[in-house]
Scaffold this active site. Structure first.
Site, PDB file in Angstrom:
ATOM      1  N   GLN B 251     -12.198  15.197   6.111  1.00 43.69           N
ATOM      2  CA  GLN B 251     -10.601  14.569   6.146  1.00 43.69           C
ATOM      3  C   GLN B 251      -9.897  15.111   7.582  1.00 43.69           C
ATOM      4  O   GLN B 251      -9.375  14.204   8.114  1.00 43.69           O
ATOM      5  CB  GLN B 251     -10.105  15.035   5.063  1.00 43.69           C
ATOM      6  CG  GLN B 251      -9.107  14.388   4.497  1.00 43.69           C
ATOM      7  CD  GLN B 251      -9.486  12.792   4.204  1.00 43.69           C
ATOM      8  OE1 GLN B 251     -10.456  12.452   3.573  1.00 43.69           O
ATOM      9  NE2 GLN B 251      -8.539  11.792   4.592  1.00 43.69           N
ATOM     10  N   HIS B 254      -9.929  13.209  10.717  1.00 43.17           N
ATOM     11  CA  HIS B 254      -9.032  12.110  11.070  1.00 43.17           C
ATOM     12  C   HIS B 254      -8.068  12.125  11.995  1.00 43.17           C
ATOM     13  O   HIS B 254      -7.595  11.365  13.137  1.00 43.17           O
ATOM     14  CB  HIS B 254      -8.560  11.331   9.556  1.00 43.17           C
ATOM     15  CG  HIS B 254      -9.593  10.694   9.078  1.00 43.17           C
ATOM     16  ND1 HIS B 254     -10.140   9.290   9.804  1.00 43.17           N
ATOM     17  CD2 HIS B 254     -10.349  10.567   7.864  1.00 43.17           C
ATOM     18  CE1 HIS B 254     -10.948   8.854   8.924  1.00 43.17           C
ATOM     19  NE2 HIS B 254     -11.146   9.515   7.823  1.00 43.17           N
ATOM     20  N   GLU B 319      -4.916  10.680  -2.514  1.00 45.52           N
ATOM     21  CA  GLU B 319      -5.560   9.279  -2.043  1.00 45.52           C
ATOM     22  C   GLU B 319      -7.103   9.644  -2.389  1.00 45.52           C
ATOM     23  O   GLU B 319      -7.550   9.005  -2.962  1.00 45.52           O
ATOM     24  CB  GLU B 319      -5.635   9.255  -0.281  1.00 45.52           C
ATOM     25  CG  GLU B 319      -5.964   7.875   0.061  1.00 45.52           C
ATOM     26  CD  GLU B 319      -6.116   8.206   1.777  1.00 45.52           C
ATOM     27  OE1 GLU B 319      -5.909   9.246   2.265  1.00 45.52           O
ATOM     28  OE2 GLU B 319      -6.429   6.855   2.329  1.00 45.52           O
ATOM     29  N   HIS B 320      -7.654  10.824  -2.035  1.00 48.05           N
ATOM     30  CA  HIS B 320      -9.231  10.757  -2.410  1.00 48.05           C
ATOM     31  C   HIS B 320      -9.223  12.281  -3.166  1.00 48.05           C
ATOM     32  O   HIS B 320      -8.549  13.296  -2.892  1.00 48.05           O
ATOM     33  CB  HIS B 320      -9.934  11.272  -1.315  1.00 48.05           C
ATOM     34  CG  HIS B 320      -9.887  10.245  -0.186  1.00 48.05           C
ATOM     35  ND1 HIS B 320      -9.022  10.162   0.818  1.00 48.05           N
ATOM     36  CD2 HIS B 320     -10.549   9.016   0.036  1.00 48.05           C
ATOM     37  CE1 HIS B 320      -9.250   9.033   1.751  1.00 48.05           C
ATOM     38  NE2 HIS B 320     -10.159   8.223   1.087  1.00 48.05           N
ATOM     39  N   ASP B 353     -16.118   5.849   1.767  1.00 48.47           N
ATOM     40  CA  ASP B 353     -15.617   5.446   3.024  1.00 48.47           C
ATOM     41  C   ASP B 353     -16.561   4.325   3.690  1.00 48.47           C
ATOM     42  O   ASP B 353     -15.858   3.496   4.245  1.00 48.47           O
ATOM     43  CB  ASP B 353     -15.609   6.540   4.056  1.00 48.47           C
ATOM     44  CG  ASP B 353     -14.631   7.540   3.717  1.00 48.47           C
ATOM     45  OD1 ASP B 353     -13.530   7.287   2.870  1.00 48.47           O
ATOM     46  OD2 ASP B 353     -14.422   8.521   4.320  1.00 48.47           O
ATOM     47  N   HIS B 412      22.890 -24.293 -18.130  1.00 46.39           N
ATOM     48  CA  HIS B 412      21.457 -23.898 -18.688  1.00 46.39           C
ATOM     49  C   HIS B 412      21.335 -24.583 -20.038  1.00 46.39           C
ATOM     50  O   HIS B 412      20.444 -25.531 -20.345  1.00 46.39           O
ATOM     51  CB  HIS B 412      21.039 -22.707 -18.776  1.00 46.39           C
ATOM     52  CG  HIS B 412      20.691 -22.121 -17.385  1.00 46.39           C
ATOM     53  ND1 HIS B 412      21.664 -21.890 -16.351  1.00 46.39           N
ATOM     54  CD2 HIS B 412      19.675 -21.357 -17.121  1.00 46.39           C
ATOM     55  CE1 HIS B 412      21.273 -21.260 -15.460  1.00 46.39           C
ATOM     56  NE2 HIS B 412      19.766 -21.047 -15.775  1.00 46.39           N
TER      57      HIS B 412
END
Lengths: 427, 427
Positions: B251, B254, B319-320, B353, B412
């Site tokens: 991770q 990145h 996220e993960h 991934d 209406h």
């Protein structure tokens, strides 16, 4: 109402006012104040802007019951029937988890779960529409959201409209707070002692509310920020001019920026509708608003063919589309883009606005090309789950490592390979 | 890597830089220029910023075929297998129309249709990830989007990376343009002679691209604007420290703002992982980036119990999430909020991934509480359809008219009543 020949370039674009910079400054101050001072700030703004001096924000069960008991019995019955219809149709939108078995006892899954909590903004005064309470609250409750909260600005007397409390009770919402404006949005996003924060905020509001929703977006989810409402009607010579005119005016009475468009293959219908609109306008309580909308944004187009009319509608992607023609269902099948379609003369838009069971929160300003009305999906989220067994890993990890190295992400490659480091004869 | 006791207040928040005002000014100028000057502007910006003097933007079939033929055969096979897996799982996400019959031959429907066209942005240089091409293009194609387009900035030689062309071909995309940056986003939103406009833009990009996506939002749809990536690992004493460390570093490599968090019930694992991270960091090609990420945002928390660890993760909504514990599946069932969950030591994040079939575009920064990873739904839209027969209308319209009058929308009410005006004995 203007009549012209249908050409290629018709549009729903209205020059809506730009966001007011002073408003934005105010909204940011309000949000900061509520984050810092919590309930104290909420009480202060409610006194300042709503003229109500409150000591407690939460509507009591007693207040809800009183509103219900004092409310017109027939209207309660009508609202309950509408709620039943909305609940029934939205229940069909529920989703199932997806289980996806892989080889070697492995699997992937798609887990679909409801949001924990949602806040619904209900505007005050004449814009407090009980039908919108149903349309916003029911999809969230059907999705399984455990905590659905309503916020709405109180009157000077510190009360919410009975119709809102009645609709909330019918929908099944009992956590209701007397607070409106940007301060209500800030409270929902950041939480105060009285009002715990929620995960998503939906519902319409004035420009302060819309700006505040934009500001808190990211901290919480928000629904779309809808533009002014619009209708397109496709009609041929079989349509009654008075009916078409009444539908165009129902849209126009919403607000000055509403947009009503008729596309017809019949020149004679075009002329009759224009006359009918003028005639009915004069008898409408909201004549001034409707007239401004019709004069600025209303338009009747005469098409050479039904095909040309359908093509134009697919370009427009209107929020509402009525089809009042021969073989209306076949025409509907050729429409690719619209928020909601109403087929035939007995399905005027008001049927869906209030009662049929579909949602009346719909995409405006041609965004129906890529977005949808409010629905159960808006209150669900999806989590993917991956389980690889040892055998599966052993078979697949060299491929994964190669793909990672192709992207020069050596750490990714090593992470899948690490399962074999110094652990015996795994690879 | 920092180790501390797990307390109540842990967070994924990172102080990411504010949007650069100069960048925004540039982006707005670029968008205006492309709207006004079309292809001419695209050629000019591509020469200015990418150093490529082009005479045509579209990648030829020849270029695609050449890239494919010159590419590593094993990697092509790996990418094809990944694409097959992604396609299989996303196909399970397809949706069915909902038909909902009502009384008296009436009905409502929910028509689910694909967007007409989607543009996928693929960054240039080392950030051109072929796996992201698959993850963005395949869900759109599975949804049934007829036109899926890729834009990506060319090298000085006027070429796109072979890996991007290969992944595009494998996904099934053949309309590819050599243009990047804000000018590419403007072209996709407004169209030029070479590049017809699309309805939605997805895919990652630098800050200019992200700002441009925000600017054109509303004209077209966009996907989420993702923050830096993150992982949380729940592990107990059964986990191997070297494996956990390698996943945290995958991770961290990145980018500097990536965030890696371990929550463990084992103090001894905590200490071993910290040592392993340091050891493995020294051998990582992207050591500098990974070290910055680990030092600023990496954290190991020691939890008193698995329950406390799970509660913390539900607050984080990462996220993960990897779960490397005894009975990992039972632990996973208690997780309410995460973008994707990876169960057991053989399901490291890299499995998802690249390869398992789930999507790797996932909600960051705790937004998994209310949003989901990229999926087929993101390329579908829903239109509601209402058909009331004459008999149904006759039975229901008084209720609809009452509800409209309750909201003071007389127009209406009249629109549903108009069906009986002067037309004989209908009511």
């Amino acid at each position: 109402m203007k009549i012209s020949k249908l050409t290629d370039s018709i549009s729903l674009q209205r020059s809506v006012e730009q966001a007011n910079v002073d408003h934005l400054t105010t909204v940011r101050q309000v949000i900061e104040d509520v984050q810092k001072n919590g309930d104290k700030a909420l009480f202060a703004y409610t006194e300042k802007w709503d003229g109500a001096k409150l000591t407690s924000l939460k509507v009591t069960q007693n207040e809800i019951d009183e509103a219900f008991e004092s409310f017109d019995g027939q209207l309660i019955q009508d609202l309950e029937e509408a709620a039943t219809n909305i609940r029934a149709f939205h229940s069909k939108q529920s989703r199932q988890n997806i289980d996806f078995p892989l080889a070697k006892n492995s699997y992937i899954k798609y887990q679909i779960t409801a949001l924990d909590s949602v806040g619904l903004y209900v505007p005050g005064g004449t814009a407090a529409y009980p039908s919108s309470v149903l349309m916003n609250a029911i999809p969230a409750l059907v999705a399984g959201v455990e905590r659905v909260v309503i916020v709405s600005p109180p009157s000077k007397e510190g009360k919410l409209p009975a119709s809102v409390l009645v609709a909330a009770k019918i929908a099944g919402v009992t956590e209701i707070y007397k607070v409106g404006g940007a301060q209500a949005i800030a409270a929902l996003a950041y939480g105060t002692d009285s009002i715990p924060a929620v995960d998503k905020i939906t519902g319409p509001g004035n420009s302060y509310v819309a700006l505040a929703k934009r500001e808190v977006f990211g901290k919480v989810a928000i629904d779309m920020i809808a533009g002014p409402s619009e209708i397109a009607v496709i009609a041929d010579e079989t349509a009654y001019a008075d009916e078409v005119a009444s539908d165009l005016l129902a849209q126009a009475e919403h607000d000055r920026f509403a947009c009503s468009i008729l596309i017809t293959t019949s020149e004679s219908l075009a002329e009759q509708v224009a006359l009918e609109v003028e005639k009915q306008l004069k008898q409408l309580p909201r004549e001034e608003i409707a007239r401004a909308s019709i004069e600025n944004f209303g338009h009747i187009y005469v098409a050479e063919s039904l095909e040309q009319a359908i093509d134009a509608v697919n370009e427009l992607a209107p929020e509402h589309l009525e089809i009042i023609t021969k073989n209306a269902e076949a025409v509907a099948e050729q429409v690719k883009h619209a928020g909601a379609i109403f087929i035939g003369r007995f399905s005027s838009e008001a049927v869906g606005d209030y009662f049929a069971g579909t949602n009346h929160v719909l995409p405006t300003n041609s965004t129906a090309k890529f977005s949808s009305g409010l629905c159960v999906d808006d209150f669900l989220k999806k989590t993917s789950v991956v389980y690889y067994s040892e055998e599966m890993w052993k078979e697949q990890y060299p491929k994964i490592a190669r793909l990672a190295r192709m992207e020069q992400l050596e750490g990714h490659a090593r992470s899948v390979e690490s399962r074999s480091w110094n652990k015996g004869d795994l690879n």
